[in-house]
Write an enzyme that holds these catalytic residues in place. Sequence first.
Site, PDB file in Angstrom:
ATOM      1  N   HIS A  96       0.844  -1.194   0.000  1.00 42.21           N
ATOM      2  CA  HIS A  96       0.000   0.000   0.000  1.00 42.21           C
ATOM      3  C   HIS A  96       0.878   1.242   0.000  1.00 42.21           C
ATOM      4  CE1 HIS A  96      -2.984   2.915   0.818  1.00 42.21           C
ATOM      5  NE2 HIS A  96      -2.637   3.119   2.079  1.00 42.21           N
ATOM      6  N   HIS A 124       0.683   5.818  -0.952  1.00 39.36           N
ATOM      7  CA  HIS A 124      -0.045   7.006  -1.405  1.00 39.36           C
ATOM      8  C   HIS A 124       0.799   7.697  -2.483  1.00 39.36           C
ATOM      9  CE1 HIS A 124      -1.786   7.199   2.972  1.00 39.36           C
ATOM     10  NE2 HIS A 124      -2.350   6.239   2.259  1.00 39.36           N
ATOM     11  N   ASP A 140       1.476  -4.498 -20.861  1.00 40.01           N
ATOM     12  CA  ASP A 140       2.352  -5.569 -20.382  1.00 40.01           C
ATOM     13  C   ASP A 140       2.043  -5.935 -18.932  1.00 40.01           C
ATOM     14  OD1 ASP A 140       3.785  -5.528 -22.765  1.00 40.01           O
ATOM     15  OD2 ASP A 140       5.480  -4.391 -21.953  1.00 40.01           O
ATOM     16  N   HIS A 197      -8.039   7.761  -1.655  1.00 39.58           N
ATOM     17  CA  HIS A 197      -7.095   7.202  -0.688  1.00 39.58           C
ATOM     18  C   HIS A 197      -5.718   6.936  -1.314  1.00 39.58           C
ATOM     19  CE1 HIS A 197      -6.280   3.962   2.625  1.00 39.58           C
ATOM     20  NE2 HIS A 197      -5.262   4.745   2.395  1.00 39.58           N
ATOM     21  N   TYR A 229       8.266 -13.004 -21.958  1.00 41.66           N
ATOM     22  CA  TYR A 229       9.305 -12.003 -21.703  1.00 41.66           C
ATOM     23  C   TYR A 229      10.269 -12.447 -20.598  1.00 41.66           C
ATOM     24  CZ  TYR A 229      11.212  -7.512 -20.116  1.00 41.66           C
ATOM     25  OH  TYR A 229      12.034  -6.492 -19.735  1.00 41.66           O
TER      26      TYR A 229
HETATM   27 ZN   LIG Z   1      -3.342   4.705   3.183  1.00 38.21          ZN
END
Ligand SMILES: [Zn+2]
Length: 230
Positions: A101, A103, A126, A166, A220
């Site tokens: 995760h 930002h 791709d 978010h 690839y």
């Molecule tokens: Zn967050």
Amino acid sequence: MSPDLGAEVTRLREQVATLHGELVRYNLVAWTAGNVSARVPGADLMVIKPSGVSYDDLRPDNMIVCDLDGAVVEGDLSPSSDTAAHAYVYRAMPEVGGVVHTHSSYATAWAACGESIPCHLTAQADEFGGEIPVGPFALIGGDDIGKGIVATLSGHRSPAVLMRNHGVFTIGKDARAAVKAAVMCEDVARTAHLARTLGRPVPMAREDIDSLYDRYQNVYGQPGVSSATP
Ligand SMILES: [Zn+2]
């Protein structure tokens, strides 16, 4: 914990600590935002970042081991505030071995606008096999973020979702693949933004996107070494 499981947890503590450095290297995080986790193969456990610790201070021994309900099994600190979302993804998607995760600025700008990133680049075809989708708005804390990630990415080629208002969540077969998806998502988001500021990006034919995706995911790279995501 059996000796084999203990050795696997030790390996993943090192890997997850090191991969957090990649988030910094690729400029995907500010202050302590962002997190990486890895599923412990063969056990209902995951290794994740502690909450609120500077990236400079992340080490294998301060990574947190949690069960797949987010309860701490090993570690003195609190786990990442996004632990519930990571745990939900591992429970719902058994093929996923890593979750990230961030930002990161450009991808999160698309999330702020509630817009998926259309596929206008071969590199996006791709890695993502088409658009990078937007997921629903969800408040942190319960299962809502995890549910939004799973609902958006299940059956989707993209290993990245832009959670509305978010930021980015990515998945992969392991933590490294999920980090790669986070890096590539930000790269695509930046170029897509620049293209929009220059003019009107040119659509790609579905069959060309499919062909690029198939080649990259299956052909690839070096023989026997998978470089594709997830
Ligand atoms: Zn967050």
